[in-house]
Design an enzyme around this catalytic site. Structure first.
Site, PDB file in Angstrom:
ATOM      1  N   SER A 148       0.832  -1.198   0.000  1.00 40.56           N
ATOM      2  CA  SER A 148       0.000   0.000   0.000  1.00 40.56           C
ATOM      3  C   SER A 148       0.874   1.259   0.000  1.00 40.56           C
ATOM      4  CB  SER A 148      -0.962  -0.045   1.184  1.00 40.56           C
ATOM      5  OG  SER A 148      -1.996   0.911   1.044  1.00 40.56           O
ATOM      6  N   ASP A 224     -10.052  -5.816  -3.289  1.00 42.57           N
ATOM      7  CA  ASP A 224      -9.521  -4.754  -2.435  1.00 42.57           C
ATOM      8  C   ASP A 224     -10.486  -3.558  -2.458  1.00 42.57           C
ATOM      9  OD1 ASP A 224      -8.011  -2.565  -1.387  1.00 42.57           O
ATOM     10  OD2 ASP A 224      -6.149  -3.572  -1.951  1.00 42.57           O
ATOM     11  N   HIS A 257      -7.245  -6.204   0.978  1.00 49.53           N
ATOM     12  CA  HIS A 257      -6.078  -5.350   1.240  1.00 49.53           C
ATOM     13  C   HIS A 257      -5.296  -5.785   2.482  1.00 49.53           C
ATOM     14  CE1 HIS A 257      -4.066  -1.574   0.177  1.00 49.53           C
ATOM     15  NE2 HIS A 257      -4.041  -1.219   1.455  1.00 49.53           N
TER      16      HIS A 257
END
Length: 278
Positions: A148, A224, A257
């Site tokens: 991320s 995600d 995620h």
């Protein structure tokens, strides 16, 4: 370097260090996994950059990377995501995407962030020196990965320093921070209004000018929740195709995620780096 904790793990040792950082003007923490049965002074090193809200603990406790690192004889290094401690500026509203846990791997130029939030220089300059000179590790064979915000960090660190970070991969990276809410908020706060300064920390912009000889590996969860608004991997894919940058982008159906996603594919990434650093 002060050892905060030390635990046996897959025959190797997982340590957490604390040290005073001249770059970030305060104490920083650092996870280091030393695999068994190898010379740590010659073993390849993989640097992992974590995402928003994380510390060095998220990767070392959730990713399950030590088992494969032990097999490959690979050192794992996991720094914190931002400076912390007394006097460290934080978002006035304690937002999760600015301030503590949200350093974005840039060198801030704006008040009140500029003195402490220098994560780019910490990762690119100070940390390799510590790894080499203080811990005796092999920074001549070093790769970088992350998740991320940390995936954003890994991509820009490699593209700006391909001789230092010779291999690169990422999980669900923020590939175009100039074009998404997370990046716009952080860059406006840390770097000010001049978008020329922003472009120096944007992987999609950088790859057009700084194509590397490495093969980039990216895994992205198809389920995600941040995919469409914040991550937009197709923007980086298009830029790599235009620039002639080697890229494998894998969309993994059903994955989100979380670190469940990372744990599912971390072995592929470690083997990717081991191959490139051999």
């Amino acid at each position: 370097m002060e050892i905060i904790s030390e635990n046996l793990c897959f025959g190797g040792v997982q340590r957490v260090y604390s040290h005073e950082s001249r770059t970030c003007s305060g104490s920083m923490r650092l996870g280091v996994y030393l695999p068994p049965a190898c010379d740590h002074s010659t073993a390849p090193v993989l640097l992992w950059l974590s995402g928003l809200t994380c510390t060095e603990q998220n990767f070392i406790t959730k990713a399950g990377a030590q088992r494969v690192a032990a097999e490959l004889g690979m050192v794992l290094v996991a720094p914190d995501t931002s400076p912390r401690g007394d006097g460290t500026p934080d978002a006035p509203d304690e937002a999760y995407d600015l301030g503590l846990g949200a350093g974005f791997y840039v060198d801030a130029t704006e008040s009140p962030w500029a003195q402490r939030y220098r994560m780019y220089s910490y990762i690119a300059d100070e940390l390799p020196q510590i790894l080499s000179e203080t811990l005796g590790l092999n920074t001549k064979k070093m790769g970088i990965s992350g998740h991320s915000m940390g995936g954003h960090g890994a991509l820009i660190m490699h593209l700006k320093n391909p001789g230092l970070f010779q291999t690169v991969s990422a999980f669900a990276p923020i590939v175009a921070p100039m074009q998404v809410p997370w990046g716009k908020k952080a860059f406006q706060a840390y770097l000010g209004a001049d978008q020329k300064a922003w472009a120096d920390y944007d992987a999609t912009a950088l790859v057009m000018q700084n194509k590397s000889t490495a093969h980039i590996l990216i895994d992205q969860g198809g389920a995600d929740a941040f995919l469409e608004e914040q991550l937009k991997p197709h923007l980086f894919e298009a830029a790599c195709e235009k620039a002639g940058q080697a890229l494998t982008l894998r969309i993994q159906p059903g994955y989100d995620h979380s670190y469940y996603f990372i744990a599912s594919f971390i072995e592929d990434h470690l083997r990717h780096h081991a191959s490139g650093l051999s």
